[in-house]
Each structure stands twice: as structure tokens, then as C-alpha cells.
Motif scaffolding. Structure first.
Motif, PDB file in Angstrom:
ATOM      1  N   ARG A   1     -64.923 -23.729 -31.818  1.00 51.49           N
ATOM      2  CA  ARG A   1     -65.185 -25.112 -32.249  1.00 51.49           C
ATOM      3  C   ARG A   1     -65.712 -25.940 -31.082  1.00 51.49           C
ATOM      4  N   ALA A   2     -65.106 -25.784 -29.917  1.00 49.58           N
ATOM      5  CA  ALA A   2     -65.546 -26.536 -28.737  1.00 49.58           C
ATOM      6  C   ALA A   2     -66.973 -26.157 -28.358  1.00 49.58           C
ATOM      7  N   GLU A   3     -67.280 -24.873 -28.463  1.00 49.99           N
ATOM      8  CA  GLU A   3     -68.637 -24.412 -28.160  1.00 49.99           C
ATOM      9  C   GLU A   3     -69.643 -25.038 -29.133  1.00 49.99           C
ATOM     10  N   ALA A   4     -69.262 -25.132 -30.404  1.00 50.03           N
ATOM     11  CA  ALA A   4     -70.145 -25.728 -31.404  1.00 50.03           C
ATOM     12  C   ALA A   4     -70.358 -27.216 -31.126  1.00 50.03           C
ATOM     13  N   VAL A   5     -69.295 -27.906 -30.746  1.00 50.18           N
ATOM     14  CA  VAL A   5     -69.420 -29.331 -30.430  1.00 50.18           C
ATOM     15  C   VAL A   5     -70.323 -29.518 -29.213  1.00 50.18           C
TER      16      VAL A   5
ATOM     17  N   GLU B   1     -86.450 -28.247 -30.507  1.00 48.14           N
ATOM     18  CA  GLU B   1     -85.386 -27.443 -29.904  1.00 48.14           C
ATOM     19  C   GLU B   1     -84.033 -28.147 -30.034  1.00 48.14           C
ATOM     20  N   GLY B   2     -84.007 -29.453 -29.863  1.00 46.19           N
ATOM     21  CA  GLY B   2     -82.773 -30.218 -30.010  1.00 46.19           C
ATOM     22  C   GLY B   2     -82.238 -30.143 -31.426  1.00 46.19           C
ATOM     23  N   GLN B   3     -83.130 -30.269 -32.389  1.00 48.51           N
ATOM     24  CA  GLN B   3     -82.711 -30.172 -33.787  1.00 48.51           C
ATOM     25  C   GLN B   3     -82.219 -28.754 -34.103  1.00 48.51           C
TER      26      GLN B   3
ATOM     27  N   GLU C   1     -77.789 -24.991 -35.255  1.00 45.97           N
ATOM     28  CA  GLU C   1     -76.973 -23.855 -34.831  1.00 45.97           C
ATOM     29  C   GLU C   1     -75.500 -24.253 -34.753  1.00 45.97           C
ATOM     30  N   ALA C   2     -75.237 -25.448 -34.235  1.00 46.57           N
ATOM     31  CA  ALA C   2     -73.863 -25.934 -34.151  1.00 46.57           C
ATOM     32  C   ALA C   2     -73.260 -26.105 -35.542  1.00 46.57           C
TER      33      ALA C   2
ATOM     34  N   ALA D   1     -69.610 -24.054 -39.831  1.00 47.16           N
ATOM     35  CA  ALA D   1     -69.477 -23.486 -41.168  1.00 47.16           C
ATOM     36  C   ALA D   1     -68.802 -22.112 -41.100  1.00 47.16           C
ATOM     37  N   LYS D   2     -69.197 -21.316 -40.119  1.00 51.15           N
ATOM     38  CA  LYS D   2     -68.593 -19.992 -39.935  1.00 51.15           C
ATOM     39  C   LYS D   2     -67.098 -20.125 -39.669  1.00 51.15           C
ATOM     40  N   GLU D   3     -66.719 -21.066 -38.812  1.00 50.20           N
ATOM     41  CA  GLU D   3     -65.307 -21.277 -38.518  1.00 50.20           C
ATOM     42  C   GLU D   3     -64.558 -21.775 -39.755  1.00 50.20           C
TER      43      GLU D   3
END
Length: 62
Positions: A6-10, A34-36, A41-42, A47-49
Motif C-alpha cells: 500500500r505504501a509503495e502504491a501511495v 508518464e505521470g498519468q 499503476e498505483a 485494486a490488487k491489494e
């Protein structure tokens, strides 16, 4: 739920938002895309989590 994931996604989401904001200042459309993409990806990581959390909940309640 993996707090690390979760932290990585944030972090990925924040990175994407910053890159998109910088693109507004510099006018670089590549940075904006690239930012979008990083933000997308986040969202997929979250969603995966969420799916993993729901599956664990179902198994625990079975």
C-alpha cells in the motif's frame, strides 16, 4: 493487507502527480503521460491489494 505494498502504491501515486504537475510547468507532454501512467499503476496496485484483502476475508469467514 500488505502495508508495504500500500505504501509503495501511495508513493507511486504521489510520484505520478508530481511528474504530471511538473509537466504543466515545463510543457513536456511526455512527462504528463508518464505521470498519468504512474498514477494508473498505483490505482492498479491498490485494486490488487483490495482483491487480496477481500479474498482473505472470505477465507477467514469460511
Amino acid at each position: 493487507m500488505s502495508i508495504e505494498n500500500r505504501a509503495e502504491a501511495v508513493a507511486k501515486n504521489v510520484e505520478g502527480k508530481v511528474q504530471e504537475a511538473v509537466s504543466e510547468i515545463t510543457g513536456d507532454p511526455k512527462d504528463k503521460i508518464e505521470g498519468q501512467a504512474k498514477q494508473d499503476e498505483a490505482a492498479a496496485m491498490h485494486a490488487k491489494e483490495d482483491i487480496k484483502d477481500k479474498a482473505k476475508e472470505v477465507i477467514d469467514n469460511a
